[in-house]
Write a protein that holds these residues in place. Sequence first.
Motif, PDB file in Angstrom:
ATOM      1  N   THR A 167       0.839  -1.192   0.000  1.00 50.64           N
ATOM      2  CA  THR A 167       0.000   0.000   0.000  1.00 50.64           C
ATOM      3  C   THR A 167       0.873   1.240   0.000  1.00 50.64           C
ATOM      4  O   THR A 167       1.748   1.393   0.840  1.00 50.64           O
ATOM      5  N   ARG A 168       0.628   2.108  -0.979  1.00 54.08           N
ATOM      6  CA  ARG A 168       1.364   3.359  -1.125  1.00 54.08           C
ATOM      7  C   ARG A 168       0.336   4.490  -1.088  1.00 54.08           C
ATOM      8  O   ARG A 168      -0.239   4.863  -2.109  1.00 54.08           O
ATOM      9  N   PRO A 169       0.051   5.041   0.097  1.00 52.59           N
ATOM     10  CA  PRO A 169      -0.993   6.066   0.179  1.00 52.59           C
ATOM     11  C   PRO A 169      -0.615   7.326  -0.596  1.00 52.59           C
ATOM     12  O   PRO A 169       0.548   7.721  -0.630  1.00 52.59           O
ATOM     13  N   THR A 170      -1.618   7.939  -1.201  1.00 51.65           N
ATOM     14  CA  THR A 170      -1.424   9.221  -1.862  1.00 51.65           C
ATOM     15  C   THR A 170      -1.084  10.239  -0.780  1.00 51.65           C
ATOM     16  O   THR A 170      -1.774  10.329   0.231  1.00 51.65           O
ATOM     17  N   SER A 171      -0.020  10.991  -0.996  1.00 55.51           N
ATOM     18  CA  SER A 171       0.417  11.949   0.024  1.00 55.51           C
ATOM     19  C   SER A 171      -0.648  13.019   0.257  1.00 55.51           C
ATOM     20  O   SER A 171      -1.465  13.310  -0.617  1.00 55.51           O
ATOM     21  N   ASP A 172      -0.625  13.603   1.452  1.00 58.18           N
ATOM     22  CA  ASP A 172      -1.554  14.681   1.774  1.00 58.18           C
ATOM     23  C   ASP A 172      -1.422  15.823   0.759  1.00 58.18           C
ATOM     24  O   ASP A 172      -2.418  16.413   0.341  1.00 58.18           O
ATOM     25  N   LYS A 173      -0.187  16.128   0.359  1.00 58.95           N
ATOM     26  CA  LYS A 173       0.055  17.213  -0.592  1.00 58.95           C
ATOM     27  C   LYS A 173      -0.640  16.933  -1.924  1.00 58.95           C
ATOM     28  O   LYS A 173      -1.342  17.797  -2.461  1.00 58.95           O
ATOM     29  N   VAL A 174      -0.452  15.743  -2.453  1.00 57.32           N
ATOM     30  CA  VAL A 174      -1.055  15.395  -3.747  1.00 57.32           C
ATOM     31  C   VAL A 174      -2.568  15.298  -3.615  1.00 57.32           C
ATOM     32  O   VAL A 174      -3.308  15.803  -4.459  1.00 57.32           O
ATOM     33  N   ARG A 175      -3.053  14.699  -2.528  1.00 57.30           N
ATOM     34  CA  ARG A 175      -4.503  14.589  -2.312  1.00 57.30           C
ATOM     35  C   ARG A 175      -5.149  15.972  -2.228  1.00 57.30           C
ATOM     36  O   ARG A 175      -6.201  16.224  -2.818  1.00 57.30           O
ATOM     37  N   GLY A 176      -4.502  16.893  -1.506  1.00 55.31           N
ATOM     38  CA  GLY A 176      -5.010  18.253  -1.413  1.00 55.31           C
ATOM     39  C   GLY A 176      -5.039  18.941  -2.768  1.00 55.31           C
ATOM     40  O   GLY A 176      -6.010  19.628  -3.118  1.00 55.31           O
ATOM     41  N   ALA A 177      -3.978  18.753  -3.564  1.00 58.18           N
ATOM     42  CA  ALA A 177      -3.922  19.348  -4.901  1.00 58.18           C
ATOM     43  C   ALA A 177      -5.022  18.783  -5.796  1.00 58.18           C
ATOM     44  O   ALA A 177      -5.674  19.529  -6.542  1.00 58.18           O
ATOM     45  N   VAL A 178      -5.250  17.481  -5.719  1.00 61.74           N
ATOM     46  CA  VAL A 178      -6.312  16.847  -6.515  1.00 61.74           C
ATOM     47  C   VAL A 178      -7.670  17.420  -6.139  1.00 61.74           C
ATOM     48  O   VAL A 178      -8.481  17.770  -7.000  1.00 61.74           O
ATOM     49  N   MET A 179      -7.932  17.535  -4.850  1.00 62.58           N
ATOM     50  CA  MET A 179      -9.226  18.069  -4.412  1.00 62.58           C
ATOM     51  C   MET A 179      -9.397  19.517  -4.857  1.00 62.58           C
ATOM     52  O   MET A 179     -10.497  19.920  -5.240  1.00 62.58           O
ATOM     53  N   ASN A 180      -8.329  20.291  -4.860  1.00 62.82           N
ATOM     54  CA  ASN A 180      -8.401  21.659  -5.366  1.00 62.82           C
ATOM     55  C   ASN A 180      -8.767  21.669  -6.852  1.00 62.82           C
ATOM     56  O   ASN A 180      -9.573  22.493  -7.291  1.00 62.82           O
ATOM     57  N   LEU A 181      -8.191  20.748  -7.618  1.00 62.19           N
ATOM     58  CA  LEU A 181      -8.502  20.669  -9.049  1.00 62.19           C
ATOM     59  C   LEU A 181      -9.949  20.249  -9.291  1.00 62.19           C
ATOM     60  O   LEU A 181     -10.578  20.676 -10.255  1.00 62.19           O
ATOM     61  N   LEU A 182     -10.482  19.409  -8.412  1.00 57.35           N
ATOM     62  CA  LEU A 182     -11.853  18.907  -8.575  1.00 57.35           C
ATOM     63  C   LEU A 182     -12.897  19.906  -8.090  1.00 57.35           C
ATOM     64  O   LEU A 182     -14.081  19.747  -8.381  1.00 57.35           O
ATOM     65  N   GLY A 183     -12.488  20.898  -7.328  1.00 54.42           N
ATOM     66  CA  GLY A 183     -13.432  21.901  -6.869  1.00 54.42           C
ATOM     67  C   GLY A 183     -13.628  21.939  -5.370  1.00 54.42           C
ATOM     68  O   GLY A 183     -14.616  22.489  -4.902  1.00 54.42           O
ATOM     69  N   GLN A 184     -12.743  21.343  -4.613  1.00 49.67           N
ATOM     70  CA  GLN A 184     -12.742  21.394  -3.132  1.00 49.67           C
ATOM     71  C   GLN A 184     -13.836  20.573  -2.471  1.00 49.67           C
ATOM     72  O   GLN A 184     -13.567  19.710  -1.693  1.00 49.67           O
ATOM     73  N   PHE A 185     -15.110  20.880  -2.747  1.00 48.05           N
ATOM     74  CA  PHE A 185     -16.216  20.202  -2.066  1.00 48.05           C
ATOM     75  C   PHE A 185     -17.210  19.682  -3.097  1.00 48.05           C
ATOM     76  O   PHE A 185     -17.279  20.177  -4.217  1.00 48.05           O
ATOM     77  N   PHE A 186     -17.980  18.662  -2.695  1.00 49.13           N
ATOM     78  CA  PHE A 186     -18.911  18.003  -3.608  1.00 49.13           C
ATOM     79  C   PHE A 186     -20.334  18.140  -3.094  1.00 49.13           C
ATOM     80  O   PHE A 186     -20.566  18.221  -1.894  1.00 49.13           O
ATOM     81  N   GLU A 187     -21.268  18.128  -4.005  1.00 47.29           N
ATOM     82  CA  GLU A 187     -22.684  18.179  -3.655  1.00 47.29           C
ATOM     83  C   GLU A 187     -23.294  16.813  -3.911  1.00 47.29           C
ATOM     84  O   GLU A 187     -24.034  16.624  -4.874  1.00 47.29           O
ATOM     85  N   GLY A 188     -22.961  15.862  -3.059  1.00 46.30           N
ATOM     86  CA  GLY A 188     -23.494  14.511  -3.180  1.00 46.30           C
ATOM     87  C   GLY A 188     -22.750  13.705  -4.226  1.00 46.30           C
ATOM     88  O   GLY A 188     -21.631  14.002  -4.604  1.00 46.30           O
ATOM     89  N   GLY A 189     -23.401  12.646  -4.688  1.00 47.74           N
ATOM     90  CA  GLY A 189     -22.808  11.740  -5.666  1.00 47.74           C
ATOM     91  C   GLY A 189     -22.019  10.644  -4.984  1.00 47.74           C
ATOM     92  O   GLY A 189     -21.547  10.792  -3.855  1.00 47.74           O
ATOM     93  N   ASP A 190     -21.907   9.529  -5.683  1.00 50.39           N
ATOM     94  CA  ASP A 190     -21.159   8.378  -5.176  1.00 50.39           C
ATOM     95  C   ASP A 190     -19.763   8.371  -5.768  1.00 50.39           C
ATOM     96  O   ASP A 190     -19.563   8.741  -6.935  1.00 50.39           O
ATOM     97  N   VAL A 191     -18.797   7.908  -4.975  1.00 49.07           N
ATOM     98  CA  VAL A 191     -17.407   7.849  -5.386  1.00 49.07           C
ATOM     99  C   VAL A 191     -16.959   6.389  -5.417  1.00 49.07           C
ATOM    100  O   VAL A 191     -17.349   5.591  -4.579  1.00 49.07           O
ATOM    101  N   LEU A 192     -16.147   6.059  -6.420  1.00 49.65           N
ATOM    102  CA  LEU A 192     -15.556   4.735  -6.566  1.00 49.65           C
ATOM    103  C   LEU A 192     -14.053   4.891  -6.403  1.00 49.65           C
ATOM    104  O   LEU A 192     -13.435   5.724  -7.064  1.00 49.65           O
ATOM    105  N   ASP A 193     -13.467   4.092  -5.518  1.00 50.44           N
ATOM    106  CA  ASP A 193     -12.025   4.154  -5.266  1.00 50.44           C
ATOM    107  C   ASP A 193     -11.431   2.798  -5.614  1.00 50.44           C
ATOM    108  O   ASP A 193     -11.675   1.808  -4.919  1.00 50.44           O
ATOM    109  N   LEU A 194     -10.685   2.745  -6.721  1.00 44.63           N
ATOM    110  CA  LEU A 194     -10.064   1.504  -7.176  1.00 44.63           C
ATOM    111  C   LEU A 194      -8.622   1.455  -6.696  1.00 44.63           C
ATOM    112  O   LEU A 194      -7.919   2.467  -6.741  1.00 44.63           O
ATOM    113  N   TYR A 195      -8.186   0.261  -6.277  1.00 46.19           N
ATOM    114  CA  TYR A 195      -6.879   0.101  -5.627  1.00 46.19           C
ATOM    115  C   TYR A 195      -6.893   0.997  -4.387  1.00 46.19           C
ATOM    116  O   TYR A 195      -5.997   1.808  -4.161  1.00 46.19           O
TER     117      TYR A 195
END
Length: 179
Positions: A22-50
């Motif tokens: 298991t190689r967790p995504t770093s907090d830095k990269v996870r934070g950057a990804v969430m910023n790119l996606l728009g920070q917060f979500f209004e519902g919806g289901d998420v799928l996490d593979l691997y």
Amino acid sequence: MTRIIAGSARGRRLAVPGGLETRPTSDKVRGAVMNLLGQFFEGGDVLDLYAGSGALALEALSRGCERAVCVERDRRALDALERNAGACGFAGRVELVRAELPAGLARLPRDRFALAFVDPPYAEGPEAALEALGPLLQRGAQVVAEHDARRPPPDRVGSLALADRRAYGGTGISIYRRE
């Protein structure tokens, strides 16, 4: 230390199974990804593979996604993910699926997910999972693929079209949108 960065479970520490599986995504990269996606979500289901420790799915739940399906083959990682979901208060909102990928995707519901994370071992690459993922996604869904920055996946994979690509050191992030 891996933790939830923002939202309702902000600051919660996450258990990560030992070893090299298991190689967790770093907090830095996870934070950057969430910023790119728009920070917060209004519902919806998420799928996490691997899914590993579940850090990506749990972060999405903390930021407003409704439910998560986490697919992982390693029993130790699933055990840690189950503990993490409980510690964040999301136990009833997380479904754990033990399966090999991409074959395990065949048993998941079609047209369900608004967001998906694909974070395979870098040597494996995300291409096979991306190809199998399309039917599970809602139209307009976003997919975040983590990969070796030196070996990005193609700009188009089935019904997925590249929307953004970034590199954070050796970690590459490709964000796709389902057309």
